[in-house]
Enzyme design. Structure first.
Site, PDB file in Angstrom:
ATOM      1  N   ASP A  25      47.090  36.459  42.384  1.00  0.00           N
ATOM      2  CA  ASP A  25      46.385  35.334  41.762  1.00  0.00           C
ATOM      3  C   ASP A  25      47.008  34.011  42.187  1.00  0.00           C
ATOM      4  O   ASP A  25      48.227  33.918  42.353  1.00  0.00           O
ATOM      5  CB  ASP A  25      46.472  35.477  40.234  1.00  0.00           C
ATOM      6  CG  ASP A  25      45.492  34.573  39.508  1.00  0.00           C
ATOM      7  OD1 ASP A  25      44.555  34.064  40.156  1.00  0.00           O
ATOM      8  OD2 ASP A  25      45.669  34.367  38.295  1.00  0.00           O
ATOM      9  N   HIS A  42      42.993  30.969  50.457  1.00  0.00           N
ATOM     10  CA  HIS A  42      42.711  32.379  50.738  1.00  0.00           C
ATOM     11  C   HIS A  42      43.342  32.821  52.060  1.00  0.00           C
ATOM     12  O   HIS A  42      43.881  33.935  52.163  1.00  0.00           O
ATOM     13  CB  HIS A  42      41.198  32.619  50.768  1.00  0.00           C
ATOM     14  CG  HIS A  42      40.524  32.410  49.442  1.00  0.00           C
ATOM     15  ND1 HIS A  42      41.024  32.950  48.264  1.00  0.00           N
ATOM     16  CD2 HIS A  42      39.397  31.725  49.104  1.00  0.00           C
ATOM     17  CE1 HIS A  42      40.217  32.612  47.263  1.00  0.00           C
ATOM     18  NE2 HIS A  42      39.250  31.864  47.748  1.00  0.00           N
ATOM     19  N   LEU A 136      53.746  54.146  54.060  1.00  0.00           N
ATOM     20  CA  LEU A 136      53.128  53.470  52.917  1.00  0.00           C
ATOM     21  C   LEU A 136      51.625  53.715  52.900  1.00  0.00           C
ATOM     22  O   LEU A 136      50.960  53.609  53.928  1.00  0.00           O
ATOM     23  CB  LEU A 136      53.400  51.968  53.021  1.00  0.00           C
ATOM     24  CG  LEU A 136      52.671  51.053  52.021  1.00  0.00           C
ATOM     25  CD1 LEU A 136      53.233  51.235  50.623  1.00  0.00           C
ATOM     26  CD2 LEU A 136      52.777  49.590  52.462  1.00  0.00           C
TER      27      LEU A 136
END
Length: 247
Positions: A25, A42, A136
């Site tokens: 956020d 962004h 991962l």
């Protein structure tokens, strides 16, 4: 403490979270503070994703779930949504080769089929290319909302009961978990939220029942390796009791 010292300290502690989930956020606020358009925030957020994925993979985190685009984000201005979908496809196209080289497995949760076709296509290519990687597992929550996820799971269970394939007596919390988008993965151990907001925003509501929460005031574009390590160190210093008492 230097970043490498932080890394050595958390590796020495040994009790790494197996699964970290992050509510990323603050992109818009980061841009606003710099008098930049939201899309600049962004784009900077994408760089933060790259830093965090690399750092998580290096220390042996097995699962990392990132809240990329919620089912509620469609309510944003059409121009911003279009930019975000384009950025998603562009980023995936650029990063997939490096993810594969670093043994990262890419996957998604959410209503994937409702994403624009170009984004679907490039993400499918990445998912297929990295499917056998063993490092991962990077889980992108795309067009994801926890209430919708739970509703979809309940509908599937109800259909199986209706068709006689499942009895009501068999419905337990463990069974519902098997009908969620996240069924193949363990529940998160650590949930990180940036920008200081203290809410869950319809993210993994079922799965984080016993997760440790870590909230930082830092905006997502400024988050990186150090901040991830600090969150993990904070996690390692906590006692997880899962409803039991301390020993």
């Amino acid at each position: 403490m230097e970043v490498e010292e932080l890394k050595e300290k958390i590796l020495a502690a040994g009790n790494l979270p197996r699964h970290i989930a992050i509510i990323m956020d603050g992109n818009g606020r980061w841009a606003k503070r710099r008098s930049l358009p939201r899309r600049a925030g962004h784009r900077e957020g994408v760089r933060a994703v790259r830093r965090v994925v690399e750092a998580a993979g290096e220390i042996g985190i097995k699962y990392l779930t990132l809240y990329v685009f919620s089912s509620e984000n469609w309510r944003r201005p059409k121009e911003e949504v279009g930019f975000l979908m384009g950025l998603l496809a562009e980023t995936a196209r650029k990063e997939i080769a490096d993810l594969h080289k670093n043994n990262v497995r890419l996957t998604t949760i959410g209503r994937f089929a409702e994403l624009p076709e170009p984004a679907q296509r490039v993400l499918r290519e990445g998912i297929d290319l990295t499917a056998k990687n063993s490092g991962l597992t990077l889980i992108l929550a795309l067009n994801y909302g926890s209430r919708i996820e739970i509703t979809d799971g309940v509908k599937m269970i109800a259909q199986e009961v209706k068709d006689g394939r499942l009895t009501i007596e068999r419905i337990q919390p463990e069974l519902l978990s098997q009908y969620l988008y996240t069924a193949p993965y363990p529940d998160p151990d650590l949930l990180i939220r940036t920008s200081g907001e203290q809410r869950l925003s319809n993210f993994l509501l079922w799965q984080i029942a016993y997760a440790e929460l870590y909230i930082t005031e830092m905006l997502w574009p400024d988050f990186g390796r150090r901040e991830l390590y600090e969150a993990i160190l904070n996690y390692q210093e906590r006692e997880r009791r899962f409803g039991a008492v301390s020993q």
